[in-house]
Design an enzyme around this catalytic site. Structure first.
Site, PDB file in Angstrom:
ATOM      1  N   ASN A   7      41.477  -3.294  16.593  1.00 46.31           N
ATOM      2  CA  ASN A   7      42.390  -3.072  15.340  1.00 46.31           C
ATOM      3  C   ASN A   7      42.288  -1.415  15.268  1.00 46.31           C
ATOM      4  O   ASN A   7      41.439  -0.428  14.135  1.00 46.31           O
ATOM      5  CB  ASN A   7      41.203  -4.031  13.960  1.00 46.31           C
ATOM      6  CG  ASN A   7      42.585  -3.190  13.438  1.00 46.31           C
ATOM      7  OD1 ASN A   7      43.991  -2.886  13.119  1.00 46.31           O
ATOM      8  ND2 ASN A   7      42.253  -4.639  11.783  1.00 46.31           N
ATOM      9  N   ARG A  91      44.834  -6.078  17.417  1.00 52.03           N
ATOM     10  CA  ARG A  91      45.521  -6.351  15.925  1.00 52.03           C
ATOM     11  C   ARG A  91      47.039  -6.248  16.224  1.00 52.03           C
ATOM     12  O   ARG A  91      46.877  -4.777  16.454  1.00 52.03           O
ATOM     13  CB  ARG A  91      44.979  -6.023  15.062  1.00 52.03           C
ATOM     14  CG  ARG A  91      45.611  -6.051  13.173  1.00 52.03           C
ATOM     15  CD  ARG A  91      44.699  -5.764  12.294  1.00 52.03           C
ATOM     16  NE  ARG A  91      45.818  -6.242  10.859  1.00 52.03           N
ATOM     17  CZ  ARG A  91      45.950  -5.002  10.302  1.00 52.03           C
ATOM     18  NH1 ARG A  91      45.196  -4.076  10.241  1.00 52.03           N
ATOM     19  NH2 ARG A  91      46.425  -6.046   9.007  1.00 52.03           N
ATOM     20  N   HIS A 180      48.880  -9.431   6.499  1.00 50.16           N
ATOM     21  CA  HIS A 180      47.759 -10.138   6.392  1.00 50.16           C
ATOM     22  C   HIS A 180      47.521 -11.494   6.520  1.00 50.16           C
ATOM     23  O   HIS A 180      46.885 -12.336   6.046  1.00 50.16           O
ATOM     24  CB  HIS A 180      47.133 -10.314   4.597  1.00 50.16           C
ATOM     25  CG  HIS A 180      47.099  -8.191   3.797  1.00 50.16           C
ATOM     26  ND1 HIS A 180      47.824  -8.515   3.131  1.00 50.16           N
ATOM     27  CD2 HIS A 180      46.721  -7.488   4.387  1.00 50.16           C
ATOM     28  CE1 HIS A 180      47.697  -7.132   2.540  1.00 50.16           C
ATOM     29  NE2 HIS A 180      47.239  -6.667   3.372  1.00 50.16           N
ATOM     30  N   GLY A 210      43.484  -6.127  -1.573  1.00 50.89           N
ATOM     31  CA  GLY A 210      42.619  -5.151  -0.754  1.00 50.89           C
ATOM     32  C   GLY A 210      43.394  -3.913  -1.265  1.00 50.89           C
ATOM     33  O   GLY A 210      44.278  -3.599  -2.227  1.00 50.89           O
ATOM     34  N   ARG A 241      50.115   2.025  -3.030  1.00 53.42           N
ATOM     35  CA  ARG A 241      52.290   1.481  -3.007  1.00 53.42           C
ATOM     36  C   ARG A 241      52.569   0.549  -4.552  1.00 53.42           C
ATOM     37  O   ARG A 241      51.558   0.135  -5.722  1.00 53.42           O
ATOM     38  CB  ARG A 241      51.700   0.330  -1.924  1.00 53.42           C
ATOM     39  CG  ARG A 241      51.476   0.942  -0.914  1.00 53.42           C
ATOM     40  CD  ARG A 241      51.914   0.139   0.442  1.00 53.42           C
ATOM     41  NE  ARG A 241      50.508  -0.507   0.978  1.00 53.42           N
ATOM     42  CZ  ARG A 241      49.991  -1.190   1.623  1.00 53.42           C
ATOM     43  NH1 ARG A 241      50.466  -2.028   1.856  1.00 53.42           N
ATOM     44  NH2 ARG A 241      48.624  -1.216   2.268  1.00 53.42           N
ATOM     45  N   GLY A 331      38.403  -6.702  -0.412  1.00 45.65           N
ATOM     46  CA  GLY A 331      37.971  -6.025  -1.024  1.00 45.65           C
ATOM     47  C   GLY A 331      37.498  -6.785  -2.588  1.00 45.65           C
ATOM     48  O   GLY A 331      37.028  -6.255  -3.371  1.00 45.65           O
ATOM     49  N   GLU A 334      37.175 -10.493  -2.967  1.00 40.88           N
ATOM     50  CA  GLU A 334      35.361 -10.921  -2.574  1.00 40.88           C
ATOM     51  C   GLU A 334      34.790 -10.136  -4.087  1.00 40.88           C
ATOM     52  O   GLU A 334      33.878 -10.698  -3.748  1.00 40.88           O
ATOM     53  CB  GLU A 334      35.958 -10.655  -1.006  1.00 40.88           C
ATOM     54  CG  GLU A 334      36.600 -11.367  -0.939  1.00 40.88           C
ATOM     55  CD  GLU A 334      36.181 -10.227   1.188  1.00 40.88           C
ATOM     56  OE1 GLU A 334      35.573  -9.794   0.920  1.00 40.88           O
ATOM     57  OE2 GLU A 334      36.951 -11.194   1.724  1.00 40.88           O
ATOM     58  N   GLU A 384      39.345 -10.981   9.437  1.00 43.80           N
ATOM     59  CA  GLU A 384      40.523 -11.268  10.648  1.00 43.80           C
ATOM     60  C   GLU A 384      39.775 -10.908  12.263  1.00 43.80           C
ATOM     61  O   GLU A 384      40.704 -11.621  12.763  1.00 43.80           O
ATOM     62  CB  GLU A 384      41.263  -9.174  10.060  1.00 43.80           C
ATOM     63  CG  GLU A 384      42.076 -10.080   8.903  1.00 43.80           C
ATOM     64  CD  GLU A 384      42.466  -8.667   8.258  1.00 43.80           C
ATOM     65  OE1 GLU A 384      41.726  -7.959   7.322  1.00 43.80           O
ATOM     66  OE2 GLU A 384      43.476  -8.446   7.531  1.00 43.80           O
TER      67      GLU A 384
HETATM   68  P1  ADP Z   1      41.517  -2.203   2.841  1.00 42.58           P
HETATM   69  O1  ADP Z   1      42.922  -3.054   2.088  1.00 42.58           O
HETATM   70  O2  ADP Z   1      41.797  -1.137   2.898  1.00 42.58           O
HETATM   71  O3  ADP Z   1      40.880  -3.424   4.344  1.00 42.58           O
HETATM   72  P2  ADP Z   1      39.623  -3.732   1.209  1.00 42.58           P
HETATM   73  O4  ADP Z   1      39.813  -5.471   1.914  1.00 42.58           O
HETATM   74  O5  ADP Z   1      38.344  -3.148   1.753  1.00 42.58           O
HETATM   75  O6  ADP Z   1      40.721  -2.562   1.619  1.00 42.58           O
HETATM   76  O7  ADP Z   1      39.216  -4.037   0.295  1.00 42.58           O
HETATM   77  C1  ADP Z   1      39.058  -2.331  -0.444  1.00 42.58           C
HETATM   78  C2  ADP Z   1      39.250  -2.604  -2.099  1.00 42.58           C
HETATM   79  O8  ADP Z   1      38.548  -3.180  -2.605  1.00 42.58           O
HETATM   80  C3  ADP Z   1      38.635  -0.867  -3.100  1.00 42.58           C
HETATM   81  O9  ADP Z   1      39.863  -0.114  -2.751  1.00 42.58           O
HETATM   82  C4  ADP Z   1      38.678  -1.349  -4.910  1.00 42.58           C
HETATM   83  O10 ADP Z   1      39.838  -1.364  -4.880  1.00 42.58           O
HETATM   84  C5  ADP Z   1      38.598  -3.189  -3.902  1.00 42.58           C
HETATM   85  N1  ADP Z   1      36.981  -3.131  -4.168  1.00 42.58           N
HETATM   86  C6  ADP Z   1      35.920  -3.374  -3.141  1.00 42.58           C
HETATM   87  N2  ADP Z   1      34.487  -3.642  -4.019  1.00 42.58           N
HETATM   88  C7  ADP Z   1      35.020  -3.836  -5.451  1.00 42.58           C
HETATM   89  C8  ADP Z   1      33.807  -3.966  -5.918  1.00 42.58           C
HETATM   90  N3  ADP Z   1      33.339  -4.145  -5.971  1.00 42.58           N
HETATM   91  N4  ADP Z   1      34.612  -4.409  -7.464  1.00 42.58           N
HETATM   92  C9  ADP Z   1      35.971  -3.811  -7.442  1.00 42.58           C
HETATM   93  N5  ADP Z   1      36.611  -3.819  -6.704  1.00 42.58           N
HETATM   94  C10 ADP Z   1      36.534  -3.752  -5.910  1.00 42.58           C
END
Ligand code: ADP
Length: 400
Positions: A7, A91, A180, A210, A241, A331, A334, A384
């Protein structure tokens, strides 16, 4: 069979190596800061901990070579020879209207992915580069492209057309594509399996939250609408964004702030979203901490985000004519009970009742709904790379 998943991002390469007989993860990791100071590979292989290999990584080819070197490395590597890799899945962000599903890569496919560069200038070039590097390094090994847009190709015309002159759609393909898709499809599939119901008979709203964030309406296993559009800039407000804004704001900013179109585009992509609103950070963790100690702007950014997700959920209930389940992933989805609770507060009106106690979970697949909730609410860890490996395996089996 062993499948390598690649990816490629603009300055990073994520990878996984999987044994697909039992979907076992053999190794995974990420090359970071390609072409910058401090470039490195984070590698999880034989050992239970992540190894950081710090090297000068000027380009993607060096990055992929470092991944391959690590996979077969004597101490922490996981296979004896690269010849064990039977198939490689890539990807690819944009497949335009041409790719409605994953495909085995050949010259014609490469040409079509290239032709999508005009509509995905930030992503497709680097995806193509990754494919070409792997073709050079693995001559004769089957390579598969799995598209972020493909799952959303079932969105009907009524949902994908913009209110623009139709000729622009015909001439340039300006329409909603959605992104996505690999993640939305994976979590919808997984949810149906978890609750033992047929995906083909369910109405699910998947929330991929995320850094980039999008919501999708998945009816009978098919995406019928999603919040991202022609590019991943549309829809929800995100880390940096803007998400959707009145298009008239763009010439207004250009004039008032003396910016070019390109500058505004960068501004909307990199300086806006919750970062711009809060003036603090693009990371929800920072915002949650700041809001807890009374930072008003951080709280406002959180509230705007939650409101927008809730609004999309409401509109997709109507678009699907009902709702069986909501899934939170990525992120934030979850890991943030706080944000999930904020989003769900008010969704009782569509029969979705969050159990605040069950909602305390982080980083695991879990049912979060009250036992008498009409709508199931779940958090599911997206994967993914596994989805790409499954698609790759499927096409490999057809070819044999
Ligand atoms: P990407 O879109 O870059 O793949 P991710 O899916 O890894 O991003 O998500 C990253 C985002 O998730 C971080 O910028 C943060 O805002 C959020 N995040 C991750 N862990 C936590 C947490 N424990 N509490 C709140 N927000 C979180």
């Amino acid at each position: 069979m062993k499948v390598l998943v690649i990816n490629c991002g603009s300055s990073s390469i994520k990878f996984q190596l999987l044994e697909m007989e039992n979907e076992m993860l053999l190794a995974k990791g990420q090359v970071e800061r390609i072409g910058m100071d401090g470039s490195l590979l984070k590698f999880l292989g034989k050992h239970e901990y992540v190894i950081e290999i710090k090297r000068t990584i000027p380009d993607h080819k060096t990055g992929i070579q470092l991944i391959l070197e690590s996979i077969v490395q004597e101490n922490y590597g996981v296979i004896a020879s690269l010849e064990e890799i039977e198939c490689i899945g890539h990807r690819v962000v944009h497949g335009g209207e041409r790719f409605k599903e994953s495909v085995v890569i050949n010259d014609e496919v490469l040409k079509t992915i290239s032709s999508c560069i005009t509509i995905a200038p930030l992503h497709n070039p680097v995806n193509l580069e990754g494919i070409k590097i792997c073709q050079d390094l693995f001559p004769g090994v089957m390579q598969v492209a799995v598209f972020d847009t493909a799952f959303h190709q079932t969105i009907p015309e009524t949902a994908y057309l913009y209110g623009l002159p139709y000729e622009l759609y015909i001439k340039y393909g300006i329409r909603r594509y959605g992104f996505h898709g690999i993640s939305h499809q994976y979590v919808a599939d997984t949810l149906a399996q978890k609750i033992g119901r047929a995906l083909k008979k369910m109405k699910i709203i998947t929330c991929h939250l995320g850094n980039g964030a999008s919501v999708a309406a998945v009816k009978d296993g098919r995406s019928i609408d999603t919040s991202m559009g022609f590019t991943p800039l549309e829809g929800l407000i995100m880390g940096t964004r803007s998400g959707e804004i009145d298009p008239a704001i763009i010439p207004f900013i250009m004039e008032q702030e003396d910016m070019t179109g390109k500058q505004v585009y960068r501004y909307l992509n990199n300086k806006s979203g919750i970062l711009g609103l809060s003036g603090l950070s693009s990371d929800f963790r920072d915002l949650e901490s700041a809001a807890k100690i009374g930072d008003q702007r951080a709280q406002m950014a959180i509230d705007v985000f939650a409101y927008q997700v809730r609004k999309y959920i409401g509109s997709y209930v109507v678009a699907m004519g009902g709702l069986d389940a909501i899934v939170f992933t990525a992120g934030l989805g979850e890991n943030s009970p706080y944000m999930r609770a904020k989003i769900c507060s008010g969704l009782e009106v569509v029969g979705a009742h969050l159990d605040l106690k069950k909602n305390e979970v982080r980083g695991a697949d879990a049912d979060l709904s009250k036992s008498d909730s009409d709508v199931a609410i779940w958090t599911i860890l997206t994967n993914e790379e596994l989805m790409i490996a499954r698609e790759t395996k499927k096409l490999f089996a057809v070819k044999q």
